[in-house]
Scaffold this active site. Structure first.
Site, PDB file in Angstrom:
ATOM      1  N   ASP A  34       0.841  -1.192   0.000  1.00 45.82           N
ATOM      2  CA  ASP A  34       0.000   0.000   0.000  1.00 45.82           C
ATOM      3  C   ASP A  34       0.879   1.245   0.000  1.00 45.82           C
ATOM      4  O   ASP A  34       2.035   1.206   0.433  1.00 45.82           O
ATOM      5  CB  ASP A  34      -0.917  -0.014   1.240  1.00 45.82           C
ATOM      6  CG  ASP A  34      -2.192   0.798   1.055  1.00 45.82           C
ATOM      7  OD1 ASP A  34      -3.275   0.199   0.981  1.00 45.82           O
ATOM      8  OD2 ASP A  34      -2.089   2.048   0.957  1.00 45.82           O
ATOM      9  N   ASP A  60       4.142   1.733  -4.494  1.00 46.02           N
ATOM     10  CA  ASP A  60       3.180   2.214  -5.485  1.00 46.02           C
ATOM     11  C   ASP A  60       3.013   1.082  -6.491  1.00 46.02           C
ATOM     12  O   ASP A  60       3.942   0.761  -7.242  1.00 46.02           O
ATOM     13  CB  ASP A  60       3.734   3.472  -6.168  1.00 46.02           C
ATOM     14  CG  ASP A  60       2.788   4.005  -7.243  1.00 46.02           C
ATOM     15  OD1 ASP A  60       1.837   3.284  -7.622  1.00 46.02           O
ATOM     16  OD2 ASP A  60       3.011   5.138  -7.693  1.00 46.02           O
ATOM     17  N   ASN A  87      -6.144  -5.762  -5.273  1.00 48.64           N
ATOM     18  CA  ASN A  87      -7.307  -5.023  -4.770  1.00 48.64           C
ATOM     19  C   ASN A  87      -7.159  -3.507  -4.889  1.00 48.64           C
ATOM     20  O   ASN A  87      -8.161  -2.800  -4.926  1.00 48.64           O
ATOM     21  CB  ASN A  87      -7.526  -5.437  -3.297  1.00 48.64           C
ATOM     22  CG  ASN A  87      -8.400  -4.464  -2.553  1.00 48.64           C
ATOM     23  OD1 ASN A  87      -9.623  -4.469  -2.718  1.00 48.64           O
ATOM     24  ND2 ASN A  87      -7.803  -3.597  -1.732  1.00 48.64           N
ATOM     25  N   TYR A 151     -12.957   4.325 -15.112  1.00 53.47           N
ATOM     26  CA  TYR A 151     -13.101   3.249 -14.112  1.00 53.47           C
ATOM     27  C   TYR A 151     -13.750   1.998 -14.740  1.00 53.47           C
ATOM     28  O   TYR A 151     -13.291   0.876 -14.530  1.00 53.47           O
ATOM     29  CB  TYR A 151     -13.943   3.783 -12.947  1.00 53.47           C
ATOM     30  CG  TYR A 151     -14.048   2.906 -11.730  1.00 53.47           C
ATOM     31  CD1 TYR A 151     -12.954   2.688 -10.890  1.00 53.47           C
ATOM     32  CD2 TYR A 151     -15.260   2.317 -11.376  1.00 53.47           C
ATOM     33  CE1 TYR A 151     -13.072   1.908  -9.739  1.00 53.47           C
ATOM     34  CE2 TYR A 151     -15.387   1.545 -10.234  1.00 53.47           C
ATOM     35  CZ  TYR A 151     -14.286   1.332  -9.416  1.00 53.47           C
ATOM     36  OH  TYR A 151     -14.407   0.556  -8.285  1.00 53.47           O
ATOM     37  N   LYS A 155     -12.035  -1.646 -15.051  1.00 50.06           N
ATOM     38  CA  LYS A 155     -12.603  -2.822 -14.377  1.00 50.06           C
ATOM     39  C   LYS A 155     -13.036  -3.895 -15.382  1.00 50.06           C
ATOM     40  O   LYS A 155     -13.037  -5.093 -15.065  1.00 50.06           O
ATOM     41  CB  LYS A 155     -13.766  -2.395 -13.477  1.00 50.06           C
ATOM     42  CG  LYS A 155     -13.333  -1.517 -12.294  1.00 50.06           C
ATOM     43  CD  LYS A 155     -12.281  -2.189 -11.414  1.00 50.06           C
ATOM     44  CE  LYS A 155     -12.062  -1.477 -10.095  1.00 50.06           C
ATOM     45  NZ  LYS A 155     -11.026  -2.125  -9.270  1.00 50.06           N
TER      46      LYS A 155
HETATM   47  N1  LIG Z   1     -16.048   0.253  -2.121  1.00 47.59           N
HETATM   48  C1  LIG Z   1     -16.822  -0.043  -3.152  1.00 47.59           C
HETATM   49  O1  LIG Z   1     -18.022   0.233  -3.180  1.00 47.59           O
HETATM   50  C2  LIG Z   1     -16.242  -0.764  -4.333  1.00 47.59           C
HETATM   51  C3  LIG Z   1     -17.134  -1.249  -5.311  1.00 47.59           C
HETATM   52  C4  LIG Z   1     -16.612  -1.945  -6.388  1.00 47.59           C
HETATM   53  C5  LIG Z   1     -15.236  -2.160  -6.486  1.00 47.59           C
HETATM   54  N2  LIG Z   1     -14.413  -1.663  -5.531  1.00 47.59           N
HETATM   55  C6  LIG Z   1     -12.977  -1.904  -5.703  1.00 47.59           C
HETATM   56  O2  LIG Z   1     -12.457  -2.508  -4.528  1.00 47.59           O
HETATM   57  C7  LIG Z   1     -11.087  -2.131  -4.354  1.00 47.59           C
HETATM   58  C8  LIG Z   1     -10.890  -1.548  -2.948  1.00 47.59           C
HETATM   59  O3  LIG Z   1     -11.737  -0.425  -2.818  1.00 47.59           O
HETATM   60  P1  LIG Z   1     -11.971   0.303  -1.421  1.00 47.59           P
HETATM   61  O4  LIG Z   1     -13.362   0.783  -1.439  1.00 47.59           O
HETATM   62  O5  LIG Z   1     -11.498  -0.537  -0.312  1.00 47.59           O
HETATM   63  O6  LIG Z   1     -11.002   1.566  -1.605  1.00 47.59           O
HETATM   64  P2  LIG Z   1     -10.214   2.447  -0.515  1.00 47.59           P
HETATM   65  O7  LIG Z   1      -9.994   3.769  -1.149  1.00 47.59           O
HETATM   66  O8  LIG Z   1     -10.895   2.398   0.800  1.00 47.59           O
HETATM   67  O9  LIG Z   1      -8.823   1.682  -0.363  1.00 47.59           O
HETATM   68  C9  LIG Z   1      -7.932   1.601  -1.440  1.00 47.59           C
HETATM   69  C10 LIG Z   1      -6.545   1.298  -0.906  1.00 47.59           C
HETATM   70  O10 LIG Z   1      -5.688   1.216  -2.055  1.00 47.59           O
HETATM   71  C11 LIG Z   1      -4.490   1.934  -1.762  1.00 47.59           C
HETATM   72  N3  LIG Z   1      -3.883   2.424  -3.003  1.00 47.59           N
HETATM   73  C12 LIG Z   1      -4.406   3.323  -3.880  1.00 47.59           C
HETATM   74  N4  LIG Z   1      -3.541   3.558  -4.883  1.00 47.59           N
HETATM   75  C13 LIG Z   1      -2.449   2.786  -4.636  1.00 47.59           C
HETATM   76  C14 LIG Z   1      -1.204   2.601  -5.295  1.00 47.59           C
HETATM   77  N5  LIG Z   1      -0.888   3.265  -6.421  1.00 47.59           N
HETATM   78  N6  LIG Z   1      -0.309   1.726  -4.760  1.00 47.59           N
HETATM   79  C15 LIG Z   1      -0.600   1.066  -3.608  1.00 47.59           C
HETATM   80  N7  LIG Z   1      -1.750   1.214  -2.937  1.00 47.59           N
HETATM   81  C16 LIG Z   1      -2.670   2.070  -3.443  1.00 47.59           C
HETATM   82  C17 LIG Z   1      -4.938   3.077  -0.867  1.00 47.59           C
HETATM   83  O11 LIG Z   1      -3.846   3.644  -0.134  1.00 47.59           O
HETATM   84  C18 LIG Z   1      -5.981   2.393   0.011  1.00 47.59           C
HETATM   85  O12 LIG Z   1      -5.393   1.812   1.157  1.00 47.59           O
HETATM   86  C19 LIG Z   1     -10.786  -1.150  -5.479  1.00 47.59           C
HETATM   87  O13 LIG Z   1     -10.184  -1.845  -6.548  1.00 47.59           O
HETATM   88  C20 LIG Z   1     -12.157  -0.638  -5.880  1.00 47.59           C
HETATM   89  O14 LIG Z   1     -12.188  -0.185  -7.211  1.00 47.59           O
HETATM   90  C21 LIG Z   1     -14.870  -0.965  -4.458  1.00 47.59           C
HETATM   91  C1  LIG Z   2     -16.711   4.145  -6.172  1.00 47.21           C
HETATM   92  C2  LIG Z   2     -18.025   3.911  -5.640  1.00 47.21           C
HETATM   93  C3  LIG Z   2     -18.923   5.140  -5.549  1.00 47.21           C
HETATM   94  C4  LIG Z   2     -18.722   2.791  -6.301  1.00 47.21           C
HETATM   95  C5  LIG Z   2     -19.793   2.300  -5.675  1.00 47.21           C
HETATM   96  C6  LIG Z   2     -20.499   1.242  -6.190  1.00 47.21           C
HETATM   97  C7  LIG Z   2     -20.130   0.622  -7.309  1.00 47.21           C
HETATM   98  C8  LIG Z   2     -20.868  -0.507  -7.854  1.00 47.21           C
HETATM   99  O1  LIG Z   2     -20.333  -1.187  -8.705  1.00 47.21           O
HETATM  100  O2  LIG Z   2     -21.990  -0.774  -7.415  1.00 47.21           O
HETATM  101  C9  LIG Z   2     -18.983   1.055  -8.079  1.00 47.21           C
HETATM  102  O3  LIG Z   2     -19.486   1.392  -9.309  1.00 47.21           O
HETATM  103  C10 LIG Z   2     -18.203   2.229  -7.554  1.00 47.21           C
HETATM  104  O4  LIG Z   2     -18.244   3.230  -8.524  1.00 47.21           O
END
Ligand SMILES: NC(=O)c1ccc[n+]([C@@H]2O[C@H](COP(=O)([O-])OP(=O)(O)OC[C@H]3O[C@@H](n4cnc5c(N)ncnc54)[C@H](O)[C@@H]3O)[C@@H](O)[C@H]2O)c1
Ligand SMILES: CC(C)C1=CC=C(C(=O)O)[C@@H](O)[C@H]1O
Length: 248
Positions: A34, A60, A87, A151, A155
């Protein structure tokens, strides 16, 4: 190291933190990759008896050099990883006309390119040990979403990448699967107003927004050694939300 070893990118927060905790509790040694070094230091300090099975690597995941150095660090401390969970991700939602090239590149790099780089770094070791599990986090938003040209494309690319990894790696005992979450309660949802959250809730048959544990449950299923005939699949973890309409 007799334990199985997992790497969780973006493992310091949100869904990734839920995965880190669930994998630790399932007996894995877990390396978080992270950008947030402070959060990882705090998590290791708070891990108590589990601290010896938890490491944070500030990396990164869009940098090939940093990713390969981080994977080498994990192998040197423990062993070749058995499980990679790609993730890390972020959004930069904007209507197409307002989306800059930088918005496009950042979202594609963090959500998609990082998964290619991390897979490329761990796969040689997995081939050598004849076993591996790769789980790539996509999103229900790959179906298309207003303001999500970058996005959604990233995805969708995750799902294509996963299918190709599955085909190329099957003969080495390595599976690759994707998870497409719906809305999950993490800091990524913080910008949403109460009204926006209520609007999303109304579209979810299960009647609630998801939790990181919901995703962890699916990851553990794909990670199981017994899941050797499940590969190239995308599992929607979205509370039964429709897949026929684009997310708005
Ligand atoms: N939360 C949702 O509703 C949702 C829905 C669909 C998909 N997702 C996907 O799930 C995954 C996790 O989402 P989340 O909601 O936990 O996000 P979040 O923002 O809470 O956590 C993301 C983490 O990724 C780390 N990160 C970001 N860029 C980075 C980089 N370049 N190198 C290393 N670490 C990095 C951040 O520091 C953070 O700890 C993502 O791929 C997101 O697209 C989330
Ligand atoms: C990033 C966030 C607002 C988000 C929520 C829900 C999602 C879904 O797939 O239902 C994602 O599209 C994502 O954009």
């Amino acid at each position: 190291m007799s334990k199985q070893v997992a790497i969780v990118t973006g493992g310091a927060q949100g869904i990734g933190l839920g995965l880190t905790r669930a994998l630790l509790n399932a007996g894995y040694a877990v390396a978080m990759f992270d950008l947030n070094g402070e959060a990882m230091d705090r998590l290791v300090a708070e891990a108590g008896a589990q601290a010896q099975s938890l490491m944070g690597v500030k990396v990164d995941v869009t940098s090939a050099e940093q990713v390969s150095a981080a994977v080498a660090q994990v192998a040197a401390r423990w062993k070749t990883p058995d499980l990679l969970v790609n993730n890390a991700g972020l959004t930069r939602d904007k209507r197409l006309v307002n989306m800059s090239e930088a918005d496009w590149d950042l979202v594609l790099d963090v959500n998609l390119k990082s998964q290619f780089l991390c897979a490329k770094a761990v796969v040689p070791g997995m081939i050598e040990q004849g076993f591996g599990r790769i789980v790539n986090i996509s999103s229900r938003a790959w179906l298309g979403g207003f303001g999500q040209a970058n996005y959604s494309a990233a995805k969708g690319g995750v799902i294509s990448l996963t299918r190709t990894l599955a085909i190329e790696l099957a003969k080495h005992g390595i599976t690759a699967n994707a998870i497409a979450p719906g809305a999950i309660d993490t800091p990524i949802l913080a910008p949403l107003s109460d009204e926006q959250r209520a609007k999303i809730m109304a579209t979810i048959p299960v009647g609630r927004i998801g939790k990181p544990e919901d995703i962890a449950h699916a990851v553990l299923m794909f990670a199981d050694a017994k899941a050797s005939y499940i590969t190239g699949q995308t599992l929607y973890v979205c509370g039964g939300r429709s897949l026929s309409s684009p997310s708005a």
